[in-house]
Design an enzyme around this catalytic site. Sequence first.
Site, PDB file in Angstrom:
ATOM      1  N   LYS A  79      28.381   6.394  25.372  1.00  0.00           N
ATOM      2  CA  LYS A  79      28.249   7.233  24.177  1.00  0.00           C
ATOM      3  C   LYS A  79      26.891   6.988  23.532  1.00  0.00           C
ATOM      4  O   LYS A  79      26.439   5.830  23.441  1.00  0.00           O
ATOM      5  CB  LYS A  79      29.381   6.920  23.191  1.00  0.00           C
ATOM      6  N   SER A 154      34.767  11.809  17.587  1.00  0.00           N
ATOM      7  CA  SER A 154      33.365  12.073  17.851  1.00  0.00           C
ATOM      8  C   SER A 154      32.949  11.745  19.285  1.00  0.00           C
ATOM      9  O   SER A 154      31.868  12.150  19.719  1.00  0.00           O
ATOM     10  CB  SER A 154      32.498  11.250  16.894  1.00  0.00           C
ATOM     11  N   SER A 178      38.101   8.242  17.030  1.00  0.00           N
ATOM     12  CA  SER A 178      37.075   8.924  17.821  1.00  0.00           C
ATOM     13  C   SER A 178      37.124   8.655  19.319  1.00  0.00           C
ATOM     14  O   SER A 178      36.417   9.317  20.082  1.00  0.00           O
ATOM     15  CB  SER A 178      35.676   8.571  17.295  1.00  0.00           C
TER      16      SER A 178
END
Length: 495
Positions: A79, A154, A178
């Site tokens: 990420k 996210s 997330s």
Amino acid sequence: MTIPLDSAARLQQMLQSREVSAAEVAQATLDRTATTEPTVSAFTHLATESLLAQAADIDRRRVAGESLGPLAGIPIAIKDVLCTADMPTTCSSKMLKDFHPPYDATVVAKLRSADALLVGKTNMDEFAMGASTENSAFGVTRNPWDLTRTPGGSSGGAAAVVAAQNVPLSLGSDTGGSIRQPAAFCGVTGLKPTYGRVSRFGLVAFASSLDQVGPLGWDVADTALLLDHIAGFDPRDSTSLDAPVEDYSAAAAKPDVKGMRIGVMRGQLDDPGLDPDARSAVAAAIDVYRDAGATLVDVEFAHSKYWVPTYYIIAPCEASSNLSRYDGAHYGHRAEIDEAAAKKDGPLVATYCKSRSEGFGDEVKRRIMLGTYALSEGYSAKYYAKSLRVRRLIRGDYDAAFEKVDALLSPVTPSAAFPLGDKMEDPLQMYLCDLFTVGANLAGIPALSLPAGTTESGLPLGVQLQAPPLKESTLFRAGAMFQQATTHHRRRPVA
């Protein structure tokens, strides 16, 4: 030969037996990504050259008989909120568009030490603030199951690259759900570890008392494998727990819930905001666990209605503080100011204002303003301090529940993946995507999202298991049993 990019365990076996080379795996990853990326758009950076170089080095060392790390040749995506010395780290924000960290996050360094292939960085909501990966300065990521829908957020890119079978594993971060929410939307498995179980050194901060790094993969065994290699004490993270690390893969290899007491969060099942499909998925999971020998009991949380409001005071307050460093002078995008602005406000203040205005997107600005307001003189005690007291009551609910049960079963999300653009004009509706996930962050406990069925239109659904602090092995045993009894984690989106 088909290279199974949807199974780290299978790839590990094939690499170790020399049935396939690391170079072949790396090329298959790039070929697959070239096929899916034009529509899914899950990567912010693809490290093609270094990926091939890593793979070649692993193959050379294997032929030479040198020792290799346990993840040698397995492709993993990161990420874009974790620092990487050889790749940009943007947090999907214009503010950090050109940021190249001089160091690796601890979890990234651990993956390098294990000889994993680092494929690239994945898209996300800007600074991890969002539930749809639409708040990215670099474009929207789409759900591989239905390109008109969100992959969640996210960590939407981290979930999408696994679902699209670009890589078998990815790293995400979870501040309010997330990892778990995108895992549920994309039909994969995702874990938010105990707060402090995995180092946050090198994780760009959103809300420091809530942020946690964790793994995503198709099944529990792969997820446990990745946690095995990123968990542990780190003296560079002041919140890191100096506690023994269990063998999570061993736990996942023992799927058994006989004698386990699992609490059903009945209040969440009866919540009017829960979609009937998501409710049915939890009901079916209850049957699976009961049939496997677990004892299911209803548990009530007196303060669960305060989860979301408490979270949306504490998280923006911490974001307001953490993101104050991006002012164009010390960190981040620096705007050019004109003579009139410099004369009106002074050159320093004018630079701060224009840099932050240009660098941050709307959702980040919204949360900074919310947090700044709640921390301002006269309101801090009314909002922030009160939220901290309520947070302690929420943790008390969990402590009381775990005196009676070994784990908790609940929904992950109120519904399956929603259409892109559906909630962008209504922030409150977007925040309610966190309805069932923020409790684990506020309490600091581990939580596991498992694929648990589909809607009539074929969209994935998930269920969530939560356990006491540092009881990730309990989650893996229970999760592995669920996946032994079901086939939801074996479904794949149409290529």
